[in-house]
Design a protein around this motif. Structure first.
Motif, PDB file in Angstrom:
ATOM      1  N   ASP A 303       0.824  -1.212   0.000  1.00  0.00           N
ATOM      2  CA  ASP A 303       0.000   0.000   0.000  1.00  0.00           C
ATOM      3  C   ASP A 303       0.855   1.257   0.000  1.00  0.00           C
ATOM      4  O   ASP A 303       0.541   2.236  -0.696  1.00  0.00           O
ATOM      5  CB  ASP A 303      -0.927   0.004   1.219  1.00  0.00           C
ATOM      6  CG  ASP A 303      -2.010  -1.071   1.134  1.00  0.00           C
ATOM      7  OD1 ASP A 303      -2.224  -1.607   0.029  1.00  0.00           O
ATOM      8  OD2 ASP A 303      -2.624  -1.386   2.178  1.00  0.00           O
ATOM      9  N   GLN A 304       1.929   1.244   0.765  1.00  0.00           N
ATOM     10  CA  GLN A 304       2.807   2.416   0.826  1.00  0.00           C
ATOM     11  C   GLN A 304       3.531   2.636  -0.503  1.00  0.00           C
ATOM     12  O   GLN A 304       3.727   3.782  -0.927  1.00  0.00           O
ATOM     13  CB  GLN A 304       3.832   2.245   1.957  1.00  0.00           C
ATOM     14  CG  GLN A 304       3.230   2.275   3.361  1.00  0.00           C
ATOM     15  CD  GLN A 304       2.614   3.614   3.721  1.00  0.00           C
ATOM     16  OE1 GLN A 304       2.887   4.625   3.090  1.00  0.00           O
ATOM     17  NE2 GLN A 304       1.773   3.619   4.742  1.00  0.00           N
ATOM     18  N   LEU A 309       4.278   5.862  -5.312  1.00  0.00           N
ATOM     19  CA  LEU A 309       4.585   5.909  -6.740  1.00  0.00           C
ATOM     20  C   LEU A 309       3.460   6.454  -7.594  1.00  0.00           C
ATOM     21  O   LEU A 309       3.707   7.053  -8.646  1.00  0.00           O
ATOM     22  CB  LEU A 309       4.953   4.502  -7.235  1.00  0.00           C
ATOM     23  CG  LEU A 309       6.219   3.886  -6.635  1.00  0.00           C
ATOM     24  CD1 LEU A 309       6.458   2.519  -7.247  1.00  0.00           C
ATOM     25  CD2 LEU A 309       7.435   4.782  -6.866  1.00  0.00           C
ATOM     26  N   PHE A 310       2.211   6.273  -7.146  1.00  0.00           N
ATOM     27  CA  PHE A 310       1.096   6.594  -8.021  1.00  0.00           C
ATOM     28  C   PHE A 310       0.183   7.733  -7.541  1.00  0.00           C
ATOM     29  O   PHE A 310      -0.429   8.417  -8.338  1.00  0.00           O
ATOM     30  CB  PHE A 310       0.236   5.353  -8.284  1.00  0.00           C
ATOM     31  CG  PHE A 310       1.022   4.233  -8.907  1.00  0.00           C
ATOM     32  CD1 PHE A 310       1.457   4.318 -10.213  1.00  0.00           C
ATOM     33  CD2 PHE A 310       1.344   3.100  -8.170  1.00  0.00           C
ATOM     34  CE1 PHE A 310       2.192   3.294 -10.785  1.00  0.00           C
ATOM     35  CE2 PHE A 310       2.080   2.070  -8.732  1.00  0.00           C
ATOM     36  CZ  PHE A 310       2.505   2.171 -10.044  1.00  0.00           C
TER      37      PHE A 310
END
Length: 314
Positions: A303-304, A309-310
């Motif tokens: 999740d991190q 990144l997104f």
């Protein structure tokens, strides 16, 4: 042992051949080496950054994982750039002192990784068998002390190898048929009796890696015994899932190492380049794949990574 055929001059500069017998394919072989090294640097650096900057991940399991990622970077950096220099530029020349330094840090970091995997098994044992006392047992102060102990054990037990090698006269050859300096590879080009080196190497292996494997096995026996006493099937499944990533990393780390040892002991008729390639897999595979394994199988890290990144791109 007779030394009449040798010059009596102790070499202070050696030439690493790379992968013997495959010199004409070095450029092609360098491609997976380069990809794995860049992947290891990026993946492990990202893992360390996420764990250190996210307070929610300042838990024992993730702090130990951060140590493992740091060791992975050191392990791959000790050897892969040297191999790439040989493949790309035929730059295999290395001084005796640099050779000893390289093998010292490579072997020490390998022992460190084994120790980190052991304490990660201990972490899973505490988390599953004593969940209510998990954070009170594994405090950050204790984790720091464990990290120092792992460092002192690995570098302390490898220090005598420096003196065992420095006492030798290297007059047989200045050619090392490998991509990096290794303790026994270097010792074998000595004219002196190297039985002490061989036995000390065996002692290091038994007192660190083999002992760690035995203790990890005991930890998982205790974990499985505790898990199968849990009445809820869902709870059992959840408990086993928390160990999945660690078990994969253990197999990835010790599997090639055990295979390499078996080849060295019983594969005398196997081509030298196979020995070197299998030994290199021990260095290449774990640092590259460990971040991927934990990134895929650990939801909090996954999740991190997705958030980092997104999210900012939206």
């Amino acid at each position: 042992m007779t030394t009449s055929n040798y010059t009596g001059v102790s070499h202070t500069v050696f030439h690493l051949l790379g992968i013997p017998g495959l010199e004409n394919k070095h450029m092609w072989i360098s491609i997976p080496f380069f990809i794995s090294y860049v992947s290891a640097l990026l993946g492990n650096s990202l893992l360390i950054f996420i764990i250190l900057t996210k307070p929610s991940l300042h838990e024992p399991m993730y702090l130990f994982l951060c140590m493992l990622a740091g060791a992975d970077i050191v392990l791959s950096t000790c050897t892969v750039p040297q191999a790439l220099a040989i493949f790309w530029f035929h730059a295999g020349e290395i001084s005796l002192d640099c050779c000893i330094a390289q093998l010292f840090f490579t072997h020490s970091t390998f022992v460190s990784e084994s120790g980190i995997l052991l304490v990660m098994a201990f972490d899973r044992y505490i988390a599953i068998c004593y969940p209510l006392r998990y954070t009170t047992i594994l405090t950050q102060a204790l984790i720091g002390k464990i990290g120092v102990a792992i460092f002192l054990r690995s570098y302390g037990i490898m220090s005598p190898i420096i003196f065992l090698l420095k006492r030798l006269t290297f007059c047989k050859s200045d050619i090392l048929p490998n991509t990096a300096c290794k303790h026994i590879v270097l010792a074998h080009v000595s004219c002196d009796d190297i039985r002490v080196n061989i036995w000390y190497g065996f002692f290091v292996l038994m007192s660190t890696v083999i002992l760690d494997v035995v203790l990890i096995f005991v930890s998982y026996v205790l974990i499985l015994r505790a898990v199968f006493h849990i009445p809820s099937r869902d709870a059992r499944h959840k408990a086993l899932n928390t160990c999945g990533s660690h078990v994969c990393v253990i197999i990835l780390f010790y599997g090639p190492g055990i295979f390499t040892t078996l080849i060295q002991r019983f594969g005398r008729h196997i081509s030298p380049h196979i020995h070197v390639l299998v030994a290199d897999i021990c260095i290449l595979a774990p640092p590259m794949l460990n971040p991927i394994i934990y990134g895929i199988k650990t939801k909090q890290i996954r999740d991190q990574v997705v958030h980092l990144l997104f999210t900012k791109q939206k």
